[in-house]
Scaffold this active site. Structure first.
Site, short mmCIF file in Angstrom:
data_model
loop_
_atom_site.label_atom_id
_atom_site.label_comp_id
_atom_site.label_asym_id
_atom_site.label_seq_id
_atom_site.Cartn_x
_atom_site.Cartn_y
_atom_site.Cartn_z
N ASP A 230 0.81 -1.23 0.00
CA ASP A 230 0.00 0.00 0.00
C ASP A 230 0.84 1.27 0.00
O ASP A 230 2.05 1.25 0.21
CB ASP A 230 -0.96 -0.01 1.21
CG ASP A 230 -0.31 -0.61 2.46
OD1 ASP A 230 0.91 -0.53 2.59
OD2 ASP A 230 -1.04 -1.16 3.30
N ASN B 37 -7.40 -3.43 14.36
CA ASN B 37 -8.77 -3.82 14.01
C ASN B 37 -8.80 -5.02 13.07
O ASN B 37 -9.84 -5.33 12.49
CB ASN B 37 -9.50 -2.62 13.37
CG ASN B 37 -8.81 -2.14 12.09
OD1 ASN B 37 -7.85 -2.76 11.62
ND2 ASN B 37 -9.31 -1.05 11.52
N HIS C 4 -7.05 -5.32 10.23
CA HIS C 4 -6.85 -5.07 8.80
C HIS C 4 -5.57 -5.73 8.31
O HIS C 4 -4.63 -5.96 9.05
CB HIS C 4 -6.90 -3.57 8.46
CG HIS C 4 -5.73 -2.75 8.92
ND1 HIS C 4 -5.85 -1.44 9.32
CD2 HIS C 4 -4.40 -3.03 9.00
CE1 HIS C 4 -4.66 -0.97 9.62
NE2 HIS C 4 -3.78 -1.91 9.44
N GLU D 171 -9.74 -2.38 5.41
CA GLU D 171 -10.36 -2.13 6.70
C GLU D 171 -11.56 -3.06 6.91
O GLU D 171 -12.03 -3.70 5.95
CB GLU D 171 -10.81 -0.67 6.76
CG GLU D 171 -9.66 0.35 6.61
CD GLU D 171 -8.78 0.46 7.87
OE1 GLU D 171 -8.66 -0.51 8.64
OE2 GLU D 171 -8.20 1.54 8.07
#
Ligand code: F6R
Length: 239
Positions: free
Chosen positions: A67, A131, A133, A138
């Site tokens: 990313d 979380n 990811h 997400e």
């Protein structure tokens, strides 16, 4: 899914570097998928050291990063500084999404094509978000998604705010999709610290949950997780 238990971040870094280096040494050509963030920093440090010690240039290695932030080259700079500058890899063999591209949708398609032209990813290194990811996929991301633009969640923005002291923190990123990541032949996921404990617990629960993207790895045939004591703390409480 295979779990390698390590005591702390230093052991995790060494293990991860040995794992990746053994693949690099044994192959005539290899495509590595790479992550940024805090967790793989020690791995890059050790790999850079091994490259010097063994006088092994990474000229047969191709890399594709997961990313990059939109409107930024933060992860380009990170990779250059922490890894590429130290290993003798030709610059045309390293790839990251171009977060400064004018047409982001077209850039996402171009990036998918880059991965395809390379023949796919042999070994993808992943971190994991608090979380759950993976990449910047997400919670709620479609498990079949390809490289796309994402709006980062509050959880991710606040976890990464510390890296943006000199530049305004971007709210969006380009990330490989979950479907793209799943096509890697092999996956190595690194998890360090108690903040990752819940995501790691969910990952090893074995069921798929779109709200915890990493759980999709239960669908992949070849995943190794290296986790330190903190990241395993809730897992071990359960067993
Ligand atoms: C980074 C990436 C992210 C990180 C994750 C964990 O390229 O894709 O998924 O791996 O946010 O980040 P750290 O290691 O900083 O806790």
């Amino acid at each position: 899914m295979r779990l390698i238990k390590v005591s702390d971040e230093e052991e995790l870094s060494r293990m991860a570097a040995e794992y990746v280096f053994s693949k690099i040494k044994r192959s005539e050509r290899i495509v590595l998928g790479l992550a940024t963030g805090r967790t793989p920093l020690g791995m890059y440090r050790h790999l850079s050291k091994y490259s010097k010690e063994y006088k092994l240039l990474f000229s047969h290695v191709h890399t594709v990063n997961l990313d990059e932030y939109v409107g930024s080259r933060a992860y380009h700079a990170y990779m250059q500084e922490n890894f590429f500058d130290h290993i003798g890899i030709p610059s045309n063999q390293t790839h990251l999404p171009d977060g400064e591209a004018l047409e982001l949708e077209r850039e996402c398609k171009r990036y998918e094509e880059v991965i395809k032209q390379l023949g796919g990813i042999d070994l993808q290194v992943l971190g994991i978000g608090e979380n759950g990811h993976i990449g910047f996929n997400e919670p709620g991301t479609d498990f079949s998604s390809r490289t796309h633009v994402v709006e980062l969640t509050e959880s991710t923005l606040s976890a990464n705010a510390k890296y943006f002291t000199h530049e305004k923190q971007p709210l969006k990123a380009i990330t490989m999709g979950i479907g793209t990541i799943l096509e890697s032949k092999e996956i190595l996921l690194l998890a360090a610290g108690v903040k990752k404990a819940n995501a790691v617990k969910e990952l090893f629960r074995g069921s798929l949950n779109e709200n915890i993207p990493a759980t999709v790895l239960n669908h992949h045939p070849s995943v190794t997780v290296i986790a330190d004591v903190g990241a395993r703390s809730l897992l071990e409480e359960e067993s």
